[in-house]
Design a protein around this motif. Structure first.
Motif, PDB file in Angstrom:
ATOM      1  N   GLU A 230       0.826  -1.203   0.000  1.00  0.00           N
ATOM      2  CA  GLU A 230       0.000   0.000   0.000  1.00  0.00           C
ATOM      3  C   GLU A 230       0.865   1.261   0.000  1.00  0.00           C
ATOM      4  O   GLU A 230       0.592   2.218  -0.733  1.00  0.00           O
TER       5      GLU A 230
ATOM      6  N   ARG B 198      -8.525   5.968  -8.533  1.00  0.00           N
ATOM      7  CA  ARG B 198      -9.681   5.073  -8.583  1.00  0.00           C
ATOM      8  C   ARG B 198      -9.245   3.653  -8.990  1.00  0.00           C
ATOM      9  O   ARG B 198      -9.665   2.672  -8.395  1.00  0.00           O
ATOM     10  N   ALA B 199      -8.368   3.547  -9.985  1.00  0.00           N
ATOM     11  CA  ALA B 199      -7.883   2.238 -10.435  1.00  0.00           C
ATOM     12  C   ALA B 199      -7.100   1.517  -9.333  1.00  0.00           C
ATOM     13  O   ALA B 199      -7.154   0.290  -9.234  1.00  0.00           O
TER      14      ALA B 199
ATOM     15  N   ASP C  17      -7.629   2.055  -6.143  1.00  0.00           N
ATOM     16  CA  ASP C  17      -8.502   2.045  -4.971  1.00  0.00           C
ATOM     17  C   ASP C  17      -7.856   2.785  -3.805  1.00  0.00           C
ATOM     18  O   ASP C  17      -7.811   2.310  -2.668  1.00  0.00           O
ATOM     19  N   LEU C  18      -7.341   3.987  -4.121  1.00  0.00           N
ATOM     20  CA  LEU C  18      -6.703   4.853  -3.128  1.00  0.00           C
ATOM     21  C   LEU C  18      -7.346   6.233  -3.200  1.00  0.00           C
ATOM     22  O   LEU C  18      -7.866   6.627  -4.236  1.00  0.00           O
TER      23      LEU C  18
END
Length: 85
Positions: free
Chosen positions: A41, A72-73, A75-76
């Motif tokens: 992450e 968005r791709a 997921d952050l």
């Protein structure tokens, strides 16, 4: 393909394809998995920040859209857009 993650006490078993008996399996401790996921992450957050900085210099008119799409791709949350140079 049907990947699966299972927890057995302090061990997590990650199976690539649960539908196959010969599927590769990775076993690691819950603590090690948490560290690996946290590190991944951090790497993604750092990548997104670098990409936003690049986009602000190379694509100033499209920087917000590119950065938002990348966030968005991945997921952050989208980082703050750097000011135009």
């Amino acid at each position: 393909m049907s990947p699966i993650a299972e927890r057995f006490g302090d061990v997590v078993r990650l199976t690539v394809n649960a539908e196959r008996s010969d599927s590769p399996v990775i076993e690691l401790s819950v603590t090690e998995l948490r560290h690996l996921l946290a590190s991944a992450e951090r790497d993604l957050v750092n990548f997104l920040a670098l990409a936003a900085d690049w986009a602000s210099r190379q694509l100033p008119d499209h920087c917000p859209a590119v950065t938002t799409a990348l966030a968005r791709a991945l997921d952050l949350p989208a980082p703050a857009i750097p000011p135009e140079p």
